[in-house]
Design a protein around this motif. Structure first.
Motif, PDB file in Angstrom:
ATOM      1  N   THR A 128       0.826  -1.204   0.000  1.00  0.00           N
ATOM      2  CA  THR A 128       0.000   0.000   0.000  1.00  0.00           C
ATOM      3  C   THR A 128       0.858   1.250   0.000  1.00  0.00           C
ATOM      4  O   THR A 128       1.783   1.373   0.807  1.00  0.00           O
ATOM      5  N   PRO A 129       0.589   2.181  -0.927  1.00  0.00           N
ATOM      6  CA  PRO A 129       1.234   3.501  -0.836  1.00  0.00           C
ATOM      7  C   PRO A 129       0.611   4.284   0.319  1.00  0.00           C
ATOM      8  O   PRO A 129      -0.617   4.386   0.414  1.00  0.00           O
ATOM      9  N   LEU A 130       1.448   4.788   1.184  1.00  0.00           N
ATOM     10  CA  LEU A 130       0.958   5.625   2.284  1.00  0.00           C
ATOM     11  C   LEU A 130       0.894   7.083   1.861  1.00  0.00           C
ATOM     12  O   LEU A 130      -0.011   7.816   2.265  1.00  0.00           O
ATOM     13  N   VAL A 131       1.863   7.490   1.062  1.00  0.00           N
ATOM     14  CA  VAL A 131       1.861   8.803   0.414  1.00  0.00           C
ATOM     15  C   VAL A 131       2.279   8.561  -1.025  1.00  0.00           C
ATOM     16  O   VAL A 131       3.366   8.037  -1.281  1.00  0.00           O
ATOM     17  N   ASP A 132       1.422   8.902  -1.979  1.00  0.00           N
ATOM     18  CA  ASP A 132       1.681   8.584  -3.377  1.00  0.00           C
ATOM     19  C   ASP A 132       3.061   9.047  -3.815  1.00  0.00           C
ATOM     20  O   ASP A 132       3.452  10.203  -3.592  1.00  0.00           O
ATOM     21  N   ASN A 133       3.796   8.072  -4.441  1.00  0.00           N
ATOM     22  CA  ASN A 133       5.123   8.335  -5.007  1.00  0.00           C
ATOM     23  C   ASN A 133       6.156   8.782  -3.967  1.00  0.00           C
ATOM     24  O   ASN A 133       7.247   9.227  -4.333  1.00  0.00           O
ATOM     25  N   THR A 134       5.809   8.661  -2.681  1.00  0.00           N
ATOM     26  CA  THR A 134       6.735   9.119  -1.639  1.00  0.00           C
ATOM     27  C   THR A 134       6.970   8.057  -0.570  1.00  0.00           C
ATOM     28  O   THR A 134       8.121   7.770  -0.220  1.00  0.00           O
ATOM     29  N   LEU A 135       5.912   7.465  -0.056  1.00  0.00           N
ATOM     30  CA  LEU A 135       6.035   6.534   1.065  1.00  0.00           C
ATOM     31  C   LEU A 135       5.169   5.311   0.813  1.00  0.00           C
ATOM     32  O   LEU A 135       3.979   5.439   0.488  1.00  0.00           O
TER      33      LEU A 135
END
Length: 733
Positions: free
Chosen positions: A200-207
């Motif tokens: 799962t992306p927690l922050v798109d394209n970041t975390l």
């Protein structure tokens, strides 16, 4: 069936399989697309590069549909074999024949310590009872054959296995779950295997976060009617629970941080070993005590990458913690210790077992700089530090013996050995590659290492409570080198030559000082000279790779028997291993792909040392001279569903368990074939599969204890798992 008929039938099997596959080649293609071999990216050179650009013998496994353990991988990789003792004991890993010690029980032993094993950037500890690493949720496994000393240092004298875990995807959410059930011949129960992977992306394209949970429960198939506690069936069952969580933070375009934690716990009921010569049955054991094992592995890492345009900086902090405890039947050892002197044999109910607890912690840190790949001069430089902390407790118990002789044996404990050891490694390394022309390059590399080994050993023989303790501090250092050059005939064809060194660290012996020539033994080294060819043909439909090698092995670490019947290590002699490795992959059409591998390895002593019964020409134990594999894969879409299938066979040549007949455990283990097949259908998010492993129900023997010292009842052989048939279901979202 007489001997000659049996031999002819086994020689025909590869031909029969090949003939059966040939008619399939002519089947019509499902579409007009032109299949090509997909580009494979490897990380074993501590930078990302195409497999075609790598100079050295390497195999990459990324399809785990028919792979459950490291033995399945070894079956596909030329020049790589292992002594499969089942999940209770570590599998001894062998590449290109680099093994000298006898094939035995390997209780509290390691994986042979000639092959370095890494999970991403985490170095695994191979000297004391390392568990088999779970192959769930991996991106790929990279297997490098031949010494890898300049980049990986200790224990890479034979090669490298690098497990590359699947990393979090920062863009999309996904779920995958699998359930499998199977039945093994000679087993009364079913086996189960389940896992769940969530990304799962927690922050798109970041975390992003990735979680893997898994549980495997294998039913046993070996019975034991000789247990003092009463007969039991299916004693060698095992259960593994595992979890891994990974977090990827892409802080900026140039800075990323990846951290992970892996937990794995295994419980095993007994050895995967039988004693047919004593019991008269193929799957019956003869020990007096159950021999369970419990192991708990924890791995943790933090990797930071920063792109500075002129170089990429990588910093890694890693932690390895493995706690292991086991019990082993020692009855026949004590019977063998007292053939002439009346002591143990005066007690009619004599029995004995060993209880051992080992805890190994390895902390490591690595810092390296790597230049960009596009420039003419490419370089890599790094520094590595690790600390291994070992605590071991090994006690022999003789129930009832103290009362019989009216001695004070605390809790029936007669022998106790404790060991604490701290090992520090300091290393620096560098490699540089220069493009001499557009098609011709050359690489040089070096590594300097220093070891500081501090050891404390205490041994107590009860009823005397006085402990005999020894300690010492051993320091060793050396420098290793590497040279390679390659010529690119075209984008698809390349030839290379390399000369590379590797080493395996020295160590400490735990036997009493009065029966040893030395407390410590030195590192041994190997130098590999290799000529290889890597190529793609027929519009990339056909991949052909070959390697010729010659390895000179010096200052061998030799396992000797002390005057009290225990074992210790020393340095002596030389050996040479040479051979050829071939592998091929052919996309016959849009439906069928054929894979084949073959290796021939001649590994032998080159310096005689008569005082320890080592002679020029003795074949090194544990490694088959020849091995091959052949498989055919099928993939085709039909009415909206994707059908896949595979059938394969691998052959393991005969193996010697010791150098020559002067060793009490000397045996020639017969060659054997293992064939397996699977089939599956995928419809939208679901896949339903079925498989059969060990189709012919082959009872292969990979090792065991064959020493007459243990009598008829105390010997055993490690056997392959019988025919196993199962079904599985997978859901992906």
């Amino acid at each position: 069936m007489n001997h000659h008929t049996y031999a002819r039938s086994h020689r025909r099997k590869p031909l029969v399989l090949a003939c059966a596959l040939l008619p399939l080649i002519a089947l019509p293609a499902a579409a007009n697309t032109t299949p090509v071999v997909e580009e494979v990216i490897v990380t074993a050179a501590k930078r990302q590069q195409s497999l075609q650009d790598f100079s050295g013998a390497i195999s990459v496994v990324s399809d785990f549909s028919s792979i459950k353990n490291l033995g399945d991988i070894a079956a596909q990789v030329p020049g790589f074999s292992l002594v499969d003792a089942g999940p209770r004991n570590p599998a001894v890993l062998i590449m290109r024949g680099l093994r000298l010690d006898e094939i035995g029980s390997n209780d509290l032993g390691g994986d042979g310590s000639a092959i370095a094993s890494y999970v991403d950037n985490i170095p695994l500890q191979g000297y004391f009872v390392p568990p088999s690493f779970s192959l769930k949720d991996l991106q790929q496994v990279e297997i490098l054959r031949g010494p890898q000393g300049t980049l990986y240092g200790n224990a890479s004298i034979g090669g490298l296995i690098r497990y590359v875990t699947a990393k979090p995807d920062l863009e999309k959410y996904s779920v995958s779950t699998t359930a499998e059930i199977s039945q093994t011949d000679a087993s009364d129960d079913l086996s189960y295997d389940t896992d769940l992977v969530v990304n799962t992306p927690l922050v798109d394209n970041t975390l992003g976060l990735r979680l893997m949970l898994g549980k495997t429960d294998h039913a046993g198939f070996i019975d034991n009617p000789y247990l003092l506690s009463g007969a039991q069936d299916d004693i060698n069952d095992d259960e593994t629970n595992q979890a891994r969580i990974s977090l990827l933070w892409q802080a900026t375009e140039k800075l990323s941080l990846n951290s992970s934690y892996h937990y794995q716990k295994i419980n095993v009921g007994d050895r995967q070993a039988t004693n047919e010569n004593f019991t008269g049955d193929e799957y019956t054991a003869s020990s007096r005590y159950l021999q369970p094992m419990e192991g708990k592995l924890q791995l943790a890492s933090i990797d930071v990458n920063y792109d500075m345009e002129w170089a990429t900086l990588t910093a890694s902090l890693n932690h390895y913690d493995y706690a292991h405890n086991e019990r082993a039947d020692q009855t026949d050892l004590y019977i063998g210790l007292d053939p002439d002197v009346e002591y143990y044999n005066l007690y009619d109910d004599l029995s004995a077992y060993n209880a051992s607890i080992v805890d190994v912690v390895k902390d490591s840190a690595e810092l390296r700089l790597a230049s960009p790949d596009e420039q003419r001069l490419r370089w890599l430089a790094g520094a590595f530090y690790s600390r291994d902390d070992l605590d071991a407790y090994m006690g022999d118990y003789t129930p009832g013996l103290g009362e019989f002789f009216e001695m004070d044996l605390p809790g029936d404990l007669e022998y106790l050995a404790t060991q604490t050891e701290t090992l520090d490694e300091y290393s620096t390394y560098a490699e540089m590659t220069y493009d001499l022309t557009e098609k011709w390059d050359a690489t040089v590399g070096a590594r300097y290492f220093r070891y500081d080994d501090q050891l404390d050993v205490c041994i107590t023989y009860f009823p005397d409570p006085t402990a005999d303790c020894e300690n010492g501090d051993d320091v060793s250092n050396d420098t290793l080198g590497k040279f390679s050059t390659s010529y690119q005939f075209s984008d698809d064809k390349k030839i290379y030559f390399l000369a590379a060194e590797g080493y395996r660290r020295g160590g400490a012996n735990t036997a009493p000082a009065e029966v040893l020539n030395n407390r410590f033994y030195r590192p041994d080294q190997a130098t590999n000279y290799e000529l290889g060819f890597r190529s793609l043909w027929l519009a990339q439909r056909l991949e052909l790779n070959a390697a010729l090698f010659n390895i000179e092995w010096d200052d061998l670490q030799v396992q000797l028997e002390t005057i009290d019947g225990r074992t210790a290590w020393d340095n002596a002699g030389k050996a040479r291993t040479q051979g050829v490795e071939l592998d091929a992959s052919a996309q016959l059409n849009d439906v069928f792909t054929l894979h084949a591998g073959y290796s021939y390895t001649d590994a032998a002593i080159t310096e005689s040392i008569a005082t320890i019964a080592v002679y020029d020409g003795n074949q090194l134990p544990g490694s088959p001279r020849t091995q091959w594999s052949l498989s055919l894969d099928f993939n085709r879409e039909f009415n909206g569903a994707l059908w896949d299938a595979s059938i394969g066979m691998n052959r393991i040549g005969h193996v010697y368990t010791a150098l020559n007949p002067e060793f009490a455990s000397y045996q020639k283990l017969d060659a054997y074939n293992i064939a397996s097949a699977r089939v599956g259908v995928t419809l939208r998010n679901w896949r339903l599969g079925a498989f059969v492993n060990n189709i012919e129900n082959t009872r292969g023997i990979s090792g065991g204890r064959f020493d007459d010292f243990y009598g008829d009842q105390g010997q055993f052989e490690y056997v392959t798992r019988p025919r196993t048939i199962g079904v599985s279901v997978n859901y992906q979202y």
